[in-house]
Motif scaffolding. Structure first.
Motif, PDB file in Angstrom:
ATOM      1  N   MET A   1     -81.004  18.646  44.530  1.00 33.03           N
ATOM      2  CA  MET A   1     -80.054  18.184  44.933  1.00 33.03           C
ATOM      3  C   MET A   1     -79.856  18.548  46.573  1.00 33.03           C
ATOM      4  SD  MET A   1     -75.948  18.069  44.276  1.00 33.03           S
ATOM      5  CE  MET A   1     -76.318  16.944  42.815  1.00 33.03           C
ATOM      6  N   ARG A   2     -79.861  17.531  47.753  1.00 34.65           N
ATOM      7  CA  ARG A   2     -79.779  17.430  48.964  1.00 34.65           C
ATOM      8  C   ARG A   2     -78.308  17.210  49.523  1.00 34.65           C
ATOM      9  NH1 ARG A   2     -85.243  14.382  50.383  1.00 34.65           N
ATOM     10  NH2 ARG A   2     -84.429  15.166  52.673  1.00 34.65           N
ATOM     11  N   TYR A   3     -78.035  16.302  48.925  1.00 36.90           N
ATOM     12  CA  TYR A   3     -76.497  15.686  49.385  1.00 36.90           C
ATOM     13  C   TYR A   3     -75.404  15.589  48.497  1.00 36.90           C
ATOM     14  CZ  TYR A   3     -79.856  14.130  53.057  1.00 36.90           C
ATOM     15  OH  TYR A   3     -80.717  14.076  54.195  1.00 36.90           O
ATOM     16  N   CYS A   4     -74.372  15.530  49.000  1.00 35.65           N
ATOM     17  CA  CYS A   4     -73.165  15.926  47.992  1.00 35.65           C
ATOM     18  C   CYS A   4     -73.048  14.477  47.452  1.00 35.65           C
ATOM     19  CB  CYS A   4     -72.056  16.275  48.748  1.00 35.65           C
ATOM     20  SG  CYS A   4     -70.434  16.350  47.731  1.00 35.65           S
ATOM     21  N   PRO A   5     -72.838  14.513  45.771  1.00 34.36           N
ATOM     22  CA  PRO A   5     -72.741  13.381  45.368  1.00 34.36           C
ATOM     23  C   PRO A   5     -71.140  12.719  45.539  1.00 34.36           C
ATOM     24  CG  PRO A   5     -72.676  15.011  43.644  1.00 34.36           C
ATOM     25  CD  PRO A   5     -73.101  15.685  44.735  1.00 34.36           C
ATOM     26  N   GLN A   6     -70.404  13.627  46.063  1.00 31.79           N
ATOM     27  CA  GLN A   6     -68.920  13.305  46.316  1.00 31.79           C
ATOM     28  C   GLN A   6     -68.831  12.566  47.643  1.00 31.79           C
ATOM     29  OE1 GLN A   6     -67.221  12.708  43.700  1.00 31.79           O
ATOM     30  NE2 GLN A   6     -68.639  13.540  42.449  1.00 31.79           N
ATOM     31  N   CYS A   7     -69.470  13.193  48.614  1.00 34.55           N
ATOM     32  CA  CYS A   7     -69.195  12.676  49.917  1.00 34.55           C
ATOM     33  C   CYS A   7     -70.348  12.364  50.847  1.00 34.55           C
ATOM     34  CB  CYS A   7     -68.188  13.855  50.668  1.00 34.55           C
ATOM     35  SG  CYS A   7     -68.923  15.003  51.258  1.00 34.55           S
ATOM     36  N   GLY A   8     -71.637  12.577  50.244  1.00 37.38           N
ATOM     37  CA  GLY A   8     -72.796  12.200  50.895  1.00 37.38           C
ATOM     38  C   GLY A   8     -73.361  13.265  52.088  1.00 37.38           C
ATOM     39  N   ARG A  23     -75.595  27.508  43.842  1.00 34.14           N
ATOM     40  CA  ARG A  23     -75.116  26.256  43.593  1.00 34.14           C
ATOM     41  C   ARG A  23     -75.467  25.163  44.927  1.00 34.14           C
ATOM     42  NH1 ARG A  23     -74.558  27.321  37.934  1.00 34.14           N
ATOM     43  NH2 ARG A  23     -73.029  29.122  37.660  1.00 34.14           N
ATOM     44  N   TYR A  34     -73.068  21.667  39.404  1.00 36.96           N
ATOM     45  CA  TYR A  34     -73.517  22.594  38.459  1.00 36.96           C
ATOM     46  C   TYR A  34     -74.462  21.677  37.838  1.00 36.96           C
ATOM     47  CZ  TYR A  34     -69.242  25.512  39.234  1.00 36.96           C
ATOM     48  OH  TYR A  34     -68.301  26.223  39.977  1.00 36.96           O
ATOM     49  N   ASP A  35     -75.605  22.506  37.892  1.00 34.01           N
ATOM     50  CA  ASP A  35     -76.654  21.761  36.993  1.00 34.01           C
ATOM     51  C   ASP A  35     -77.111  22.809  35.788  1.00 34.01           C
ATOM     52  OD1 ASP A  35     -79.011  20.177  36.568  1.00 34.01           O
ATOM     53  OD2 ASP A  35     -80.419  21.367  37.421  1.00 34.01           O
ATOM     54  N   ASN A  36     -76.869  22.048  34.488  1.00 34.06           N
ATOM     55  CA  ASN A  36     -77.060  23.006  33.325  1.00 34.06           C
ATOM     56  C   ASN A  36     -78.091  22.239  32.477  1.00 34.06           C
ATOM     57  OD1 ASN A  36     -73.792  22.443  34.154  1.00 34.06           O
ATOM     58  ND2 ASN A  36     -74.261  24.597  33.453  1.00 34.06           N
TER      59      ASN A  36
END
Lengths: 181, 181
Positions: A1-8, A23, A34-36
């Protein structure tokens, strides 16, 4: 994950306050991602002393035989997911009898869960995901052509329990990615 | 999810080609994001006929009693996660004896898994996550103050099996979010 899924915004890979693991944390909106581990749920489809296997028409392990199984989806139970995957991969309607094996595979962050399931009739067919669907006698399993080690381990346990006429619940761990065990 | 975790572009909520569920799909880099159920793993810590419970010092259900449990993390097995959570929440070192309950809770996309575990000694303490940690006799469980329905259901099953001197593996589903069952 490189960018925030909520705000980009670009995330930082850091240990959040009060946590002890790295995280993806957003410095802009403070979202923590959180990656589970994920659950693979499937069946051991049993019909009059034979087992149903599917030849994979998709990657990974294209062309190899497998028990019908796939990622558990949101809004379903483990057994509902197992039966959905069985229908999607083999075209057959099954009934879960009991949870049989639960195999942690930590290096790929998965838990594989298999149910003993009975087919209501010998009604199954090729699907988008399976180039071939067939019933196998227990002494004729294509061991050298199985797709995943969780499948071969589950089949070995099933055949052993079947001989003993008592099906247990088996927990196991696969530490190395191998199809032979 | 509103933005692509790979490239930061706004995502579309659509059914990808060959799929049958709505996913977050990036129109820029074509990344598809899959959101799947998570595993909560924990223990039923048993010591000389008593059970260890933790009073939650965190939300949700602050102040209520629970079995030690939490989100399974990447790179661990289900039982390793259960023992890690037991240590984090109660300060105690336990040994997993067997998987005992697996409870799907589809409306919150979780599967709760509990192991029967033995404490090696009565060594436990208050932690950041637990304001109180205590052993309870089986006929003195604080039923009215339990945090989660998966915990109360697991405890009822455990006590029943304990009376029968035979511990099984129990699968169940919780469809409604209630702490009383």
């Amino acid at each position: 994950m490189r960018y925030c899924p909520q705000c980009g915004h670009a995330v930082d890979m850091i240990i959040p306050t009060g946590d002890n693991r790295v995280r993806a944390v957003c410095p802009h909106c403070e979202h923590i991602d959180y990656d589970n581990p994920r659950i693979i749920t499937g069946t051991i489809p049993f019909y009059k002393g034979q087992l149903l296997l599917c030849r994979r028409n998709i990657e990974p392990r294209f062309g190899y035989w497998t028990l019908p199984a796939g990622f558990m989806e949101n809004q379903e139970t483990t057994s509902e997911g197992a039966l959905r995957e069985t229908l999607e991969e083999s075209g057959s309607i099954a009934v879960c009898k009991q949870a049989f094996s639960m195999i942690s595979i930590p290096h790929i962050n998965q838990v594989h869960l298999f149910y003993i399931a009975e087919l209501e009739r010998d009604d199954f067919h090729v699907t988008e995901e399976s180039s071939e669907v067939a019933l196998f006698d227990l002494d004729n399993i294509p061991w050298g052509e199985l797709a995943f080690s969780s499948v071969s381990r589950t089949l070995r346990l099933f055949i052993e329990d079947h001989k003993n006429k008592s099906y247990g619940f088996h927990e196991d761990t696969i530490y190395v990615n191998t199809t032979s065990d």
